[in-house]
Design a protein around this motif. Structure first.
Motif, PDB file in Angstrom:
ATOM      1  N   LYS A 281     -16.182   4.920 -43.827  1.00 31.93           N
ATOM      2  CA  LYS A 281     -15.519   6.205 -44.077  1.00 31.93           C
ATOM      3  C   LYS A 281     -14.048   6.128 -43.679  1.00 31.93           C
ATOM      4  O   LYS A 281     -13.189   6.750 -44.329  1.00 31.93           O
ATOM      5  CB  LYS A 281     -16.229   7.324 -43.320  1.00 31.93           C
ATOM      6  CG  LYS A 281     -17.600   7.687 -43.888  1.00 31.93           C
ATOM      7  CD  LYS A 281     -17.535   8.219 -45.312  1.00 31.93           C
ATOM      8  CE  LYS A 281     -16.974   9.611 -45.378  1.00 31.93           C
ATOM      9  NZ  LYS A 281     -16.969  10.171 -46.764  1.00 31.93           N
ATOM     10  N   TYR A 282     -13.731   5.380 -42.642  1.00 26.37           N
ATOM     11  CA  TYR A 282     -12.326   5.143 -42.285  1.00 26.37           C
ATOM     12  C   TYR A 282     -11.616   4.394 -43.424  1.00 26.37           C
ATOM     13  O   TYR A 282     -10.535   4.808 -43.874  1.00 26.37           O
ATOM     14  CB  TYR A 282     -12.247   4.333 -40.998  1.00 26.37           C
ATOM     15  CG  TYR A 282     -10.878   3.757 -40.729  1.00 26.37           C
ATOM     16  CD1 TYR A 282      -9.898   4.502 -40.085  1.00 26.37           C
ATOM     17  CD2 TYR A 282     -10.556   2.460 -41.146  1.00 26.37           C
ATOM     18  CE1 TYR A 282      -8.631   3.973 -39.856  1.00 26.37           C
ATOM     19  CE2 TYR A 282      -9.302   1.924 -40.924  1.00 26.37           C
ATOM     20  CZ  TYR A 282      -8.344   2.678 -40.277  1.00 26.37           C
ATOM     21  OH  TYR A 282      -7.087   2.155 -40.070  1.00 26.37           O
ATOM     22  N   ASP A 283     -12.209   3.294 -43.874  1.00 30.45           N
ATOM     23  CA  ASP A 283     -11.602   2.520 -44.962  1.00 30.45           C
ATOM     24  C   ASP A 283     -11.412   3.379 -46.211  1.00 30.45           C
ATOM     25  O   ASP A 283     -10.399   3.264 -46.914  1.00 30.45           O
ATOM     26  CB  ASP A 283     -12.460   1.302 -45.298  1.00 30.45           C
ATOM     27  CG  ASP A 283     -12.438   0.240 -44.206  1.00 30.45           C
ATOM     28  OD1 ASP A 283     -11.534   0.287 -43.344  1.00 30.45           O
ATOM     29  OD2 ASP A 283     -13.339  -0.632 -44.212  1.00 30.45           O
ATOM     30  N   ALA A 284     -12.383   4.245 -46.492  1.00 28.90           N
ATOM     31  CA  ALA A 284     -12.282   5.123 -47.656  1.00 28.90           C
ATOM     32  C   ALA A 284     -11.150   6.128 -47.489  1.00 28.90           C
ATOM     33  O   ALA A 284     -10.389   6.387 -48.440  1.00 28.90           O
ATOM     34  CB  ALA A 284     -13.605   5.850 -47.884  1.00 28.90           C
ATOM     35  N   GLU A 285     -11.011   6.706 -46.286  1.00 27.41           N
ATOM     36  CA  GLU A 285      -9.911   7.664 -46.104  1.00 27.41           C
ATOM     37  C   GLU A 285      -8.556   6.983 -46.212  1.00 27.41           C
ATOM     38  O   GLU A 285      -7.600   7.581 -46.713  1.00 27.41           O
ATOM     39  CB  GLU A 285     -10.019   8.407 -44.772  1.00 27.41           C
ATOM     40  CG  GLU A 285      -8.960   9.503 -44.693  1.00 27.41           C
ATOM     41  CD  GLU A 285      -8.990  10.343 -43.444  1.00 27.41           C
ATOM     42  OE1 GLU A 285      -7.886  10.711 -42.982  1.00 27.41           O
ATOM     43  OE2 GLU A 285     -10.075  10.646 -42.927  1.00 27.41           O
ATOM     44  N   VAL A 286      -8.455   5.749 -45.758  1.00 27.24           N
ATOM     45  CA  VAL A 286      -7.205   5.006 -45.935  1.00 27.24           C
ATOM     46  C   VAL A 286      -6.823   4.971 -47.415  1.00 27.24           C
ATOM     47  O   VAL A 286      -5.667   5.201 -47.793  1.00 27.24           O
ATOM     48  CB  VAL A 286      -7.330   3.574 -45.377  1.00 27.24           C
ATOM     49  CG1 VAL A 286      -6.136   2.718 -45.816  1.00 27.24           C
ATOM     50  CG2 VAL A 286      -7.411   3.594 -43.859  1.00 27.24           C
TER      51      VAL A 286
END
Length: 362
Positions: A164-169
């Protein structure tokens, strides 16, 4: 007002359904294009019928697709049509399981979001892109976490958080090209008025744990003084529907978290009192419970994911300054946990044996 056409991923999920339900009530002339994975098409048809029954609606169209595929798996002619008409995109599709395998989390949460971003950037009438992240992109950070922060060198407790962090990036990169609203919810509980929820996951695993041991003295799990950030689903819906359509919400990131969270021990006590009528009387080290939940047979018996325990011992504080500021004109605020947890527990007690609501734990 110009006609609005909404495009949703994540239908027929509980949160997407409730947001769509609210938008239909407030904008009966708007159209809704709902991307549905083939495996969910039957339940999506039932949900769509319920949404439109006895109500004036615009078009409510189910579109078979898959965010893990380039172009969302849509035929080029249909995709071209949507690119000309869609004005607002809500991207909620994700794997939310804390124990999700890495490959699945990467495929749905990261590759899927990359594909949705690329598709959104081709929409010629786009007015807003609303992306559902999570407050827990903060990972293992301690102390105050600002809505303006993302990459702070944090580590992650599970594949769900990292992906989810990678996606928000990826979504943050799209903000320069399309008006974007990023929603970071805390841990979502059932409706503060009715207790209704779709699945007994997340904090409901604690209720399962208490169910198993309700005949015995109840222990606290660990001595920590960390807070836990729990928010009812109706607050998420109210806040999102306002922020997604108000001019102030463009190019903003919002922590839809409890600005006054309870200590995890106090939240655990309130859940225990509501569920079993008992207060916890002693403390068991978290490491002991975690070790027990590492044994598959015990984990399957109690039906509790060990990853759930991590969220009762976090030392992060989610700052909600921007959310509080922009929701104040609408009179929207997060209900107090102590006021609504009895209704959440009552709903759990009424439906705890419903197999449709139980998340199997292996």
């Amino acid at each position: 007002m110009a006609k609005r056409t909404y495009f949703f991923t994540g239908f027929p999920g509980f949160l997407a359904t409730r947001i769509i339900d609210r938008l239909i009530a407030e904008e009966p002339g708007s159209d809704f294009e709902l991307l549905v994975h083939p495996s969910a098409m039957e339940s999506a048809r039932l949900r769509a019928e319920q949404l439109s029954e006895g109500r004036k609606t615009g078009r409510l169209r189910l579109i078979e697709g898959d965010i893990t595929k380039p172009g969302l798996g849509l035929a080029s002619a249909l995709s071209d049509e949507l690119h000309e008409t869609v004005t607002r995109v809500f991207h909620l599709a994700a794997v939310y399981d804390l124990a999700v395998p890495e490959a699945l989390a990467q495929s749905v949460n990261v590759t899927g979001t990359r594909n949705v971003n690329a598709w959104v950037l081709q929409c010629r009438q786009i007015r807003r892109y609303v992306y559902f992240s999570t407050a827990y992109v903060s990972g293992d950070r301690k102390g105050k976490v600002l809505e303006t922060e993302l990459a702070c060198g944090q580590g992650f407790k599970n594949h769900y958080e990292r992906t989810k962090y990678d996606a928000e990036v990826l979504v943050q990169y799209a903000r320069d090209r399309v008006p974007t609203t990023i929603i970071r919810p805390g841990i979502v509980l059932g409706d503060s008025n009715t207790g209704e929820t779709e699945k007994f996951d997340g904090p409901y695993f604690i209720m399962r744990f208490l169910d198993k041991f309700s005949r015995f003295p109840i222990p606290y799990i660990g001595r920590g003084k960390a807070t836990i950030n729990l928010v009812p689903v109706d607050y998420i819906v109210d806040a999102t529907c306002w922020l997604a359509r108000h001019p102030s919400g463009a190019d903003q990131v919002y922590h839809l978290a409890d600005p006054s969270p309870y200590l995890a021990r106090d939240a655990f006590r309130l859940i225990s009192e509501s569920l079993s009528g008992k207060k916890p009387r002693f403390t068991v080290p978290k490491s002991s419970i975690y070790l027990m939940l590492s044994v598959p047979a015990f984990r399957k018996w109690v039906q509790v994911e060990r990853e759930t325990l991590d969220y009762f011992h976090l030392e992060s504080d989610f700052d909600c300054t921007h959310a509080l500021r922009d929701l104040e004109p609408a009179g929207i605020w997060c209900p107090d946990f102590a006021d609504y947890i009895p209704r959440a527990v009552d709903y759990y007690k009424q439906h705890r044996n419903d197999p449709r609501k139980r998340i199997p734990v292996e």
